[in-house]
Design a protein around this motif. Structure first.
Motif, mmCIF file in Angstrom:
data_model
loop_
_atom_site.group_PDB
_atom_site.id
_atom_site.type_symbol
_atom_site.label_atom_id
_atom_site.label_comp_id
_atom_site.label_asym_id
_atom_site.label_seq_id
_atom_site.Cartn_x
_atom_site.Cartn_y
_atom_site.Cartn_z
ATOM 1 N N ILE A 228 2.466 8.081 5.431
ATOM 2 C CA ILE A 228 2.946 8.251 6.811
ATOM 3 C C ILE A 228 2.245 7.265 7.737
ATOM 4 N N GLN A 229 0.923 7.146 7.615
ATOM 5 C CA GLN A 229 0.194 6.214 8.471
ATOM 6 C C GLN A 229 0.605 4.773 8.186
ATOM 7 N N LEU A 230 0.827 4.445 6.931
ATOM 8 C CA LEU A 230 1.275 3.089 6.591
ATOM 9 C C LEU A 230 2.673 2.811 7.139
ATOM 10 N N LEU A 231 3.548 3.789 7.069
ATOM 11 C CA LEU A 231 4.893 3.632 7.617
ATOM 12 C C LEU A 231 4.834 3.411 9.126
ATOM 13 N N ALA B 114 0.834 -1.207 0.000
ATOM 14 C CA ALA B 114 0.000 0.000 0.000
ATOM 15 C C ALA B 114 0.869 1.256 0.000
ATOM 16 N N MET B 115 2.009 1.211 0.731
ATOM 17 C CA MET B 115 2.907 2.361 0.764
ATOM 18 C C MET B 115 3.480 2.632 -0.636
ATOM 19 N N ILE B 116 3.807 1.590 -1.360
ATOM 20 C CA ILE B 116 4.294 1.762 -2.733
ATOM 21 C C ILE B 116 3.193 2.373 -3.603
ATOM 22 N N PHE B 117 1.974 1.854 -3.461
ATOM 23 C CA PHE B 117 0.840 2.369 -4.228
ATOM 24 C C PHE B 117 0.620 3.857 -3.959
ATOM 25 N N PHE B 118 0.511 4.229 -2.679
ATOM 26 C CA PHE B 118 0.283 5.629 -2.342
ATOM 27 C C PHE B 118 1.516 6.489 -2.638
ATOM 28 N N GLY B 119 2.704 5.909 -2.572
ATOM 29 C CA GLY B 119 3.917 6.631 -2.934
ATOM 30 C C GLY B 119 3.937 6.996 -4.413
ATOM 31 N N VAL B 120 3.492 6.068 -5.258
ATOM 32 C CA VAL B 120 3.407 6.343 -6.698
ATOM 33 C C VAL B 120 2.380 7.449 -6.950
ATOM 34 N N ILE B 121 1.241 7.358 -6.285
ATOM 35 C CA ILE B 121 0.231 8.412 -6.429
ATOM 36 C C ILE B 121 0.803 9.756 -5.971
ATOM 37 N N PHE B 122 1.492 9.747 -4.824
ATOM 38 C CA PHE B 122 2.106 10.972 -4.301
ATOM 39 C C PHE B 122 3.085 11.564 -5.314
#
Length: 170
Positions: free
Chosen positions: A148-151, A102-110
């Motif tokens: 941040i929440q996922l981390l 999920a962090m990778i997914f949201f990181g790509v979106i970011f």
């Protein structure tokens, strides 16, 4: 200095509390704007057209901000159904794996949202005439908060014997 899962979860909960307050504020404004639009259309001689556009952007903002609240609280039915069937060690591996994916997914979106937002500043909204980049700014904000929440969740799960489920975190 050892990292305490409780300290990580407290940090996550503090961030969650502030985001929740912002969401409540936005939702309150959203309800008032929609109410004003209904009253102006059907009860008053005015027709405030700005309420439709403002309500749309407020709804998008509150929906995207609430993603990080769901992440903090692990409010995902699929996770709970899956976790109940595995032993403790497997639960930990799955929780951390899901957090990383999920962090990778949201990181790509970011990462890609900045280009989208910058292109939005070349366009204007129909009613307000403001740059579309302003309402689009929620995309990097929400995806950054989700990361941040996922981390924090992943770090807390790594140093805890068993991942904290939604029931235990709230």
């Amino acid at each position: 200095m050892a990292i305490s899962p409780d300290a990580i979860y407290r940090t996550s909960k503090t961030l969650d509390t502030w985001i929740e307050r912002v969401c409540v504020l936005i939702l309150t404004v959203l309800v008032l704007v929609v109410w004003l639009g209904i009253v102006s259309r059907y009860a008053l001689p005015w027709n405030f057209t700005f309420t439709e556009e403002l309500a749309r952007y407020l709804m998008i903002w509150v929906a995207l901000l609430s993603v990080s609240i769901g992440i903090c609280r692990r409010q995902h039915v699929g996770m709970l159904v899956l976790f109940d069937r595995f032993p403790s060690r497997m639960k930990k591996c799955l929780a951390v794996s899901f957090d990383i994916i999920a962090m990778i997914f949201f990181g790509v979106i970011f990462f890609y949202s900045f280009n989208y937002v910058s292109r939005g500043f070349d366009q204007v909204t129909m009613i307000f005439g403001m740059p579309r980049g302003i309402p689009y700014m929620i995309i990097p904000i929400a995806s950054g908060l989700a990361c941040i929440q996922l981390l924090l969740s992943a770090i807390g799960d790594l140093f805890n014997t068993e991942p904290a489920l939604a029931v235990k975190r709230t």
